[in-house]
Scaffold this motif. Structure first.
Motif, PDB file in Angstrom:
ATOM      1  N   TRP A 142       0.817  -1.218   0.000  1.00  0.00           N
ATOM      2  CA  TRP A 142       0.000   0.000   0.000  1.00  0.00           C
ATOM      3  C   TRP A 142       0.851   1.269   0.000  1.00  0.00           C
ATOM      4  CZ3 TRP A 142       1.398   2.838   4.164  1.00  0.00           C
ATOM      5  CH2 TRP A 142       1.990   2.157   5.227  1.00  0.00           C
ATOM      6  N   LYS A 143       2.130   1.140   0.307  1.00  0.00           N
ATOM      7  CA  LYS A 143       2.996   2.308   0.469  1.00  0.00           C
ATOM      8  C   LYS A 143       3.556   2.755  -0.878  1.00  0.00           C
ATOM      9  CE  LYS A 143       6.624   3.823   3.559  1.00  0.00           C
ATOM     10  NZ  LYS A 143       5.834   4.964   3.966  1.00  0.00           N
ATOM     11  N   PRO A 144       3.538   4.079  -1.144  1.00  0.00           N
ATOM     12  CA  PRO A 144       4.121   4.566  -2.406  1.00  0.00           C
ATOM     13  C   PRO A 144       5.646   4.492  -2.356  1.00  0.00           C
ATOM     14  CG  PRO A 144       3.463   6.412  -1.047  1.00  0.00           C
ATOM     15  CD  PRO A 144       2.996   5.158  -0.340  1.00  0.00           C
ATOM     16  N   PRO A 145       6.312   4.690  -3.480  1.00  0.00           N
ATOM     17  CA  PRO A 145       7.780   4.736  -3.464  1.00  0.00           C
ATOM     18  C   PRO A 145       8.250   5.810  -2.483  1.00  0.00           C
ATOM     19  CG  PRO A 145       6.978   4.654  -5.714  1.00  0.00           C
ATOM     20  CD  PRO A 145       5.782   4.863  -4.836  1.00  0.00           C
ATOM     21  N   TYR A 146       9.328   5.504  -1.763  1.00  0.00           N
ATOM     22  CA  TYR A 146       9.822   6.435  -0.751  1.00  0.00           C
ATOM     23  C   TYR A 146      11.320   6.275  -0.582  1.00  0.00           C
ATOM     24  CZ  TYR A 146      10.455   2.654   2.557  1.00  0.00           C
ATOM     25  OH  TYR A 146      10.892   1.507   3.171  1.00  0.00           O
ATOM     26  N   GLU A 147      11.908   7.241   0.122  1.00  0.00           N
ATOM     27  CA  GLU A 147      13.305   7.133   0.534  1.00  0.00           C
ATOM     28  C   GLU A 147      13.450   7.836   1.873  1.00  0.00           C
ATOM     29  OE1 GLU A 147      17.892   7.767  -1.038  1.00  0.00           O
ATOM     30  OE2 GLU A 147      16.233   8.370  -2.336  1.00  0.00           O
ATOM     31  N   ASN A 148      14.249   7.235   2.755  1.00  0.00           N
ATOM     32  CA  ASN A 148      14.528   7.812   4.068  1.00  0.00           C
ATOM     33  C   ASN A 148      15.901   8.475   4.072  1.00  0.00           C
ATOM     34  OD1 ASN A 148      12.123   6.933   5.241  1.00  0.00           O
ATOM     35  ND2 ASN A 148      13.009   4.997   5.886  1.00  0.00           N
ATOM     36  N   PHE A 149      15.986   9.597   4.777  1.00  0.00           N
ATOM     37  CA  PHE A 149      17.235  10.332   4.928  1.00  0.00           C
ATOM     38  C   PHE A 149      17.451  10.599   6.411  1.00  0.00           C
ATOM     39  CE2 PHE A 149      15.429  11.308   0.852  1.00  0.00           C
ATOM     40  CZ  PHE A 149      16.496  11.160  -0.013  1.00  0.00           C
ATOM     41  N   THR A 150      18.644  10.305   6.913  1.00  0.00           N
ATOM     42  CA  THR A 150      18.986  10.637   8.283  1.00  0.00           C
ATOM     43  C   THR A 150      19.716  11.971   8.266  1.00  0.00           C
ATOM     44  OG1 THR A 150      19.157   8.312   8.883  1.00  0.00           O
ATOM     45  CG2 THR A 150      20.232   9.895  10.355  1.00  0.00           C
ATOM     46  N   VAL A 151      19.149  12.947   8.963  1.00  0.00           N
ATOM     47  CA  VAL A 151      19.728  14.286   9.011  1.00  0.00           C
ATOM     48  C   VAL A 151      19.870  14.709  10.467  1.00  0.00           C
ATOM     49  CG1 VAL A 151      18.811  14.953   6.753  1.00  0.00           C
ATOM     50  CG2 VAL A 151      17.481  15.434   8.805  1.00  0.00           C
ATOM     51  N   THR A 152      20.725  15.680  10.702  1.00  0.00           N
ATOM     52  CA  THR A 152      20.978  16.171  12.048  1.00  0.00           C
ATOM     53  C   THR A 152      20.311  17.526  12.243  1.00  0.00           C
ATOM     54  OG1 THR A 152      23.099  15.026  12.064  1.00  0.00           O
ATOM     55  CG2 THR A 152      22.780  16.742  13.736  1.00  0.00           C
ATOM     56  N   VAL A 153      19.509  17.632  13.300  1.00  0.00           N
ATOM     57  CA  VAL A 153      18.898  18.909  13.667  1.00  0.00           C
ATOM     58  C   VAL A 153      20.036  19.837  14.099  1.00  0.00           C
ATOM     59  CG1 VAL A 153      17.291  20.048  15.251  1.00  0.00           C
ATOM     60  CG2 VAL A 153      16.802  17.725  14.422  1.00  0.00           C
ATOM     61  N   PRO A 154      20.079  21.065  13.614  1.00  0.00           N
ATOM     62  CA  PRO A 154      21.187  21.959  13.975  1.00  0.00           C
ATOM     63  C   PRO A 154      21.353  22.088  15.490  1.00  0.00           C
ATOM     64  CG  PRO A 154      19.894  22.920  12.211  1.00  0.00           C
ATOM     65  CD  PRO A 154      19.154  21.696  12.670  1.00  0.00           C
TER      66      PRO A 154
END
Length: 144
Positions: A94-106
């Protein structure tokens, strides 16, 4: 005249079909300064051809409530810039194509304030590969 209206409607519909969505973190989530968070970007399936080019993710501190600040024209402190290649999840049909990104909160984010998580998304759409650029944002709260 009717042809031009139909063509315009088709182009607008095609452009909206290419839009991506920030699905994580949830808007108004509380995050800590200096912490790593996962940003999930979904891009719904489309009938027209499209080629993803890149995204940029940034954080912009709001001086007061973010809804009173125009955050659509800035990225702020850049947390990621590069390729965007959304993939289908084979276990969640049921999930559309996606990508996860790990980012740092300033780390300099002030507890108790709001920050805008901003995304710039660039792709090429249609048979002629028309450039398409969109900006997205959600508001996050900085916790202690």
């Amino acid at each position: 005249m009717l042809y031009y209206l139909f063509a315009l409607a088709f182009l607008v519909a095609s452009a909206f079909a290419q839009r991506c969505q920030i699905t994580a973190p949830a808007e108004w989530s509380t995050v800590k300064a200096g912490s790593n968070i996962t940003v999930e970007l979904d891009r719904p399936m489309t009938l027209s051809s499209s080629q993803e080019v890149a995204i940029a993710i940034g954080f912009w501190p709001c001086n007061g409530p973010c809804n009173r600040t125009d955050v659509t024209q800035v990225l702020g402190t850049l947390a990621y810039r590069g390729a965007y290649d959304p993939q289908l999840n084979t276990t969640m049909n049921w999930k559309p194509p996606y990508e996860n990104f790990t980012v740092t909160v300033p780390a300099h984010s002030v507890p108790g304030t709001e920050v805008s998580l901003n995304v710039a998304h660039f792709s090429l759409i249609g048979a002629g590969l028309m450039p398409f650029l969109e900006t997205l944002n959600i508001t996050l709260k900085i916790g202690s």
